[in-house]
Design a protein around this motif. Structure first.
Motif, short mmCIF file in Angstrom:
data_model
loop_
_atom_site.label_atom_id
_atom_site.label_comp_id
_atom_site.label_asym_id
_atom_site.label_seq_id
_atom_site.Cartn_x
_atom_site.Cartn_y
_atom_site.Cartn_z
N LYS A 48 0.84 -1.19 0.00
CA LYS A 48 0.00 0.00 0.00
C LYS A 48 0.88 1.25 0.00
O LYS A 48 1.87 1.31 0.73
N SER A 49 0.52 2.21 -0.83
CA SER A 49 1.24 3.48 -0.83
C SER A 49 0.86 4.29 0.40
O SER A 49 -0.26 4.17 0.92
N LYS A 50 1.79 5.12 0.87
CA LYS A 50 1.56 5.87 2.10
C LYS A 50 1.78 7.36 1.87
O LYS A 50 2.60 7.76 1.04
N TRP A 74 -2.81 9.74 -7.50
CA TRP A 74 -2.02 8.52 -7.70
C TRP A 74 -2.89 7.40 -8.25
O TRP A 74 -2.51 6.69 -9.20
N THR A 75 -4.09 7.26 -7.71
CA THR A 75 -5.01 6.24 -8.20
C THR A 75 -5.39 6.49 -9.66
O THR A 75 -5.39 5.58 -10.50
N ALA A 76 -5.70 7.75 -9.98
CA ALA A 76 -6.09 8.10 -11.34
C ALA A 76 -4.92 7.95 -12.31
O ALA A 76 -5.10 7.50 -13.45
N PHE A 77 -3.73 8.30 -11.87
CA PHE A 77 -2.53 8.17 -12.71
C PHE A 77 -2.27 6.71 -13.04
O PHE A 77 -2.01 6.35 -14.21
N ARG A 78 -2.33 5.84 -12.05
CA ARG A 78 -2.10 4.41 -12.28
C ARG A 78 -3.13 3.83 -13.25
O ARG A 78 -2.80 3.03 -14.13
N ARG A 79 -4.37 4.27 -13.09
CA ARG A 79 -5.42 3.77 -13.97
C ARG A 79 -5.16 4.20 -15.42
O ARG A 79 -5.35 3.41 -16.35
N LEU A 80 -4.71 5.43 -15.61
CA LEU A 80 -4.47 5.93 -16.96
C LEU A 80 -3.24 5.31 -17.59
O LEU A 80 -3.24 4.99 -18.78
N VAL A 81 -2.19 5.12 -16.81
CA VAL A 81 -0.97 4.52 -17.35
C VAL A 81 -1.20 3.06 -17.72
O VAL A 81 -0.65 2.55 -18.70
N LYS A 83 -0.33 0.13 -16.48
CA LYS A 83 0.73 -0.88 -16.41
C LYS A 83 1.19 -0.96 -14.97
O LYS A 83 1.00 -0.01 -14.20
N PRO A 84 1.80 -2.07 -14.57
CA PRO A 84 2.19 -2.22 -13.16
C PRO A 84 3.18 -1.14 -12.72
O PRO A 84 4.16 -0.87 -13.40
N LEU A 85 2.87 -0.52 -11.58
CA LEU A 85 3.76 0.47 -10.99
C LEU A 85 3.96 0.13 -9.52
O LEU A 85 3.04 -0.36 -8.86
N PRO A 86 5.14 0.39 -8.98
CA PRO A 86 5.40 0.04 -7.57
C PRO A 86 4.65 0.96 -6.62
O PRO A 86 4.24 2.06 -6.98
N GLU A 87 4.48 0.49 -5.40
CA GLU A 87 3.89 1.35 -4.37
C GLU A 87 4.88 2.47 -4.02
O GLU A 87 6.10 2.31 -4.18
N LEU A 88 4.33 3.59 -3.58
CA LEU A 88 5.15 4.78 -3.32
C LEU A 88 4.90 5.31 -1.91
O LEU A 88 3.85 5.08 -1.32
N LEU A 116 4.55 12.52 -10.53
CA LEU A 116 4.42 11.10 -10.89
C LEU A 116 4.89 10.86 -12.32
O LEU A 116 5.59 9.88 -12.59
N ASN A 117 4.49 11.75 -13.22
CA ASN A 117 4.88 11.57 -14.62
C ASN A 117 6.39 11.66 -14.79
O ASN A 117 7.01 10.88 -15.53
N HIS A 118 7.01 12.59 -14.09
CA HIS A 118 8.47 12.73 -14.15
C HIS A 118 9.14 11.53 -13.47
O HIS A 118 10.13 10.99 -13.99
N PHE A 119 8.62 11.13 -12.32
CA PHE A 119 9.22 10.04 -11.56
C PHE A 119 9.26 8.74 -12.37
O PHE A 119 10.21 7.96 -12.28
N PHE A 120 8.23 8.52 -13.18
CA PHE A 120 8.14 7.30 -13.99
C PHE A 120 8.52 7.53 -15.46
O PHE A 120 8.03 6.85 -16.36
N ALA A 121 9.39 8.51 -15.69
CA ALA A 121 9.97 8.75 -17.03
C ALA A 121 8.94 9.12 -18.08
O ALA A 121 9.02 8.71 -19.24
N GLU A 122 7.92 9.89 -17.66
CA GLU A 122 6.97 10.53 -18.56
C GLU A 122 6.20 9.57 -19.48
O GLU A 122 6.26 9.66 -20.71
N PRO A 123 5.41 8.69 -18.89
CA PRO A 123 4.55 7.84 -19.72
C PRO A 123 3.38 8.59 -20.35
O PRO A 123 2.80 8.13 -21.34
N LEU A 124 3.01 9.75 -19.80
CA LEU A 124 1.91 10.55 -20.33
C LEU A 124 2.44 11.76 -21.08
O LEU A 124 3.44 12.37 -20.67
N THR A 125 1.77 12.13 -22.16
CA THR A 125 2.12 13.35 -22.89
C THR A 125 1.67 14.57 -22.10
O THR A 125 0.89 14.45 -21.13
N THR A 126 2.12 15.74 -22.50
CA THR A 126 1.71 16.97 -21.83
C THR A 126 0.20 17.13 -21.86
O THR A 126 -0.42 17.51 -20.86
N MET A 127 -0.43 16.86 -23.00
CA MET A 127 -1.88 17.00 -23.11
C MET A 127 -2.60 15.97 -22.25
O MET A 127 -3.61 16.28 -21.61
#
Length: 324
Positions: A48-50, A74-81, A83-88, A116-127
């Motif tokens: 679980k993330s804390k 964080w929940t919305a970001f994971r849903r949009l990406v 793919k599996p991401l580690p807890e933070l 989050l986007n920077h931490f995970f090497a920008e999986p999302l575009t600016t838009m």
């Protein structure tokens, strides 16, 4: 690995641009006026993330961490990406008061989504990132509008456009302009502040508002300072929100006597801002606010210039020594 991110406070509406203009803020004394977020990968077997909340205004946030915007982002970001991401592990340094009119919720949304986007090497575009921020912020304020999100994310004075490809456009700014923002220590809920607005507005009022916005933007582009300053009039929201800020009229009258060009409501309030054209005006505006607008220990007043950078990773010399 831990990284710390920052997003600045902002003035929404800027009097003349309801849901259309936003200005990112940077105190002239070098302080950071906004939210900071430290992100670190949790222990390998964490399930679980804390979130730890710190900062001057932590007492204004929900006591249950799962209700905090950071974890909702964080929940919305994971849903949009998708793919599996580690807890933070997150540590939020909350330096903006809630319901202040300084884009507090937008600031938390922007710093989290950008971080989050920077931490995970920008999986999302600016838009994609901007749309995610707008959706989450809209759930807080009661409607989707970018006038706090865009400047906190992109920096500068931002004009919202109807374009899906470029929904925000950075405007020019007079380099000698600054603003003094003052939060009295009380709260106005943004969603409630929108409820006092009428469902329809008279045609002459909307025409006047359109003329003012067009004149202000034209004044910025053509460097016609008088045109821009004279256009600063809120005909849309202020007539209905002024009863929520009873000191506005008297403070504006005092400001005008001091030669301060404009005093308006920042966002939905209760923060007020004074637009100043030199440091002496700013000094007088700051003194006026501190003497006549502060009501409790939560109050604050800052002399600011435009923050041109927006959301960013903090380098070591910018980051505080401790987030606790």
């Amino acid at each position: 690995m831990e990284k710390t991110y920052y997003a600045p406070a902002s003035i929404g509406n800027f009097s003349v641009g309801f849901d259309t203009l936003g200005l990112a803020l940077s105190p002239v004394n070098g302080e950071l006026l906004g939210d900071r977020l430290a992100i670190a990968t949790a222990a390998k077997h964490s399930t679980k993330s804390k979130l730890v909340v710190a900062g001057r205004y932590r007492h204004q946030l929900p006591t249950k961490s799962q209700d905090n915007l950071v974890l909702r982002c964080w929940t919305a970001f994971r849903r949009l990406v998708a793919k599996p991401l580690p807890e933070l592990n997150f540590t939020l340094q909350k330096e903006l008061p809630v319901g202040s009119g300084l884009g507090s919720s937008a600031c938390s949304v922007v710093v989290t989504c950008y971080g989050l986007n920077h931490f995970f090497a920008e999986p999302l575009t600016t838009m994609e990132l901007l749309n995610l921020m707008a959706e989450i912020e809209g759930g807080v304020s009661g409607s989707v509008h970018l006038d706090n999100v865009a400047p906190a994310f992109l920096g500068g004075m931002q004009l919202m456009t109807p374009s899906l490809d470029e929904p925000a456009l950075k405007l020019p700014w007079f380099s000698h302009w600054s603003v003094v923002v003052s939060y009295p220590g009380t709260v106005i809920n943004t969603a409630m502040a929108r409820q006092v607005l009428p469902a329809t507005i008279a045609l002459p009022t909307t025409v006047r508002a359109a003329k003012n916005l067009a004149s202000f933007v034209s004044g910025l582009y053509t460097e016609n300072e008088a045109l821009a300053l004279n256009a600063l009039e809120d005909t849309i929201a202020e007539p209905y929100r002024q009863p929520l800020i009873p000191k506005l009229a008297s403070l504006r009258e005092q400001a005008h006597r001091l030669g301060i060009h404009h005093l308006g409501i920042s966002g939905a309030g209760p923060t007020l801002f004074a637009l100043c054209t030199d440091d002496e005006q700013a000094r007088q505006a700051q003194q006026l606010f501190e003497n006549h607008y502060h009501t409790n220990a939560d109050a604050m007043t800052h002399h600011c210039r435009v923050d041109l950078s927006g959301a960013r990773l903090l380098v070591s010399e910018e980051a505080p020594n401790a987030i606790s």
